[in-house]
Design an enzyme around this catalytic site. Structure first.
Site, mmCIF file in Angstrom:
data_model
loop_
_atom_site.group_PDB
_atom_site.id
_atom_site.type_symbol
_atom_site.label_atom_id
_atom_site.label_comp_id
_atom_site.label_asym_id
_atom_site.label_seq_id
_atom_site.Cartn_x
_atom_site.Cartn_y
_atom_site.Cartn_z
ATOM 1 N N CYS A 134 0.833 -1.208 0.000
ATOM 2 C CA CYS A 134 0.000 0.000 0.000
ATOM 3 C C CYS A 134 0.865 1.255 0.000
ATOM 4 O O CYS A 134 0.511 2.252 -0.622
ATOM 5 C CB CYS A 134 -0.954 -0.020 1.190
ATOM 6 S SG CYS A 134 -2.151 -1.372 1.076
ATOM 7 N N THR A 135 1.996 1.205 0.673
ATOM 8 C CA THR A 135 2.914 2.343 0.671
ATOM 9 C C THR A 135 3.476 2.547 -0.724
ATOM 10 O O THR A 135 3.523 3.673 -1.225
ATOM 11 C CB THR A 135 4.040 2.137 1.696
ATOM 12 O OG1 THR A 135 3.445 2.045 2.997
ATOM 13 C CG2 THR A 135 5.044 3.270 1.668
#
Length: 159
Positions: free
Chosen positions: A50-51
């Site tokens: 997600c980062t």
């Protein structure tokens, strides 16, 4: 199989709190000076995939905006976690908290997942492009975090 939106579908409207606690609604963005909205759903802030995806959107934000696109990220994380994530990664687009996953459900981005042989309900990494008329122009389910923004840019003929 869960309900899925198709291009031409009316995008479900919503109002969700962003990482600063302000309410953001899709309806306030559609029709916004002819701009389209990239709405992407991701499972959890501050996780590696997600980062990577969020930072790819951050790094492409200026060119997406120049091409007429707003970007909104949605996860089931609470507002405080989103604020910490946005601050840590320098994210300058709204991150929205869908704590009860009702918006993800409306978009077909919540459903059955499998991991290490276990089946459970969770967020399905998905991206939608919504035109100024409020209609879905692109619906992508089960996208990969790495390389997704580059693929999206190609799909939108921005590269």
């Amino acid at each position: 199989m869960a309900y899925r939106l198709l291009p031409g579908s009316k995008a479900p409207d919503f109002t969700l709190p962003d990482s600063a606690g302000n309410n953001v609604s899709l309806g306030s963005l559609t029709g916004d000076e002819g701009r389209s909205t990239v709405l992407y759903f991701y499972p959890a802030a501050s996780t590696p995939g997600c980062t990577k995806q969020a930072c790819d959107f951050r790094d492409s934000l200026a060119s997406l905006q120049a091409a007429g696109y707003n970007v909104l990220g949605v996860s089931p994380d609470p507002v405080a976690k989103l604020a910490k994530f946005a601050d840590a990664e320098g994210l300058t687009f709204p991150l929205l908290s869908d704590a009860d996953h009702s918006v993800a459900e409306a978009y077909g981005a919540w459903g059955e997942k499998k991991n290490y042989g276990k089946t459970y309900q969770g967020l399905i990494r998905s991206t939608f492009v919504i035109g100024p008329d409020g209609l879905v122009t692109l619906a992508q389910y089960n996208v990969r975090a790495t390389g997704h923004v580059a693929k999206l840019r190609r799909d939108l003929n921005l590269d």
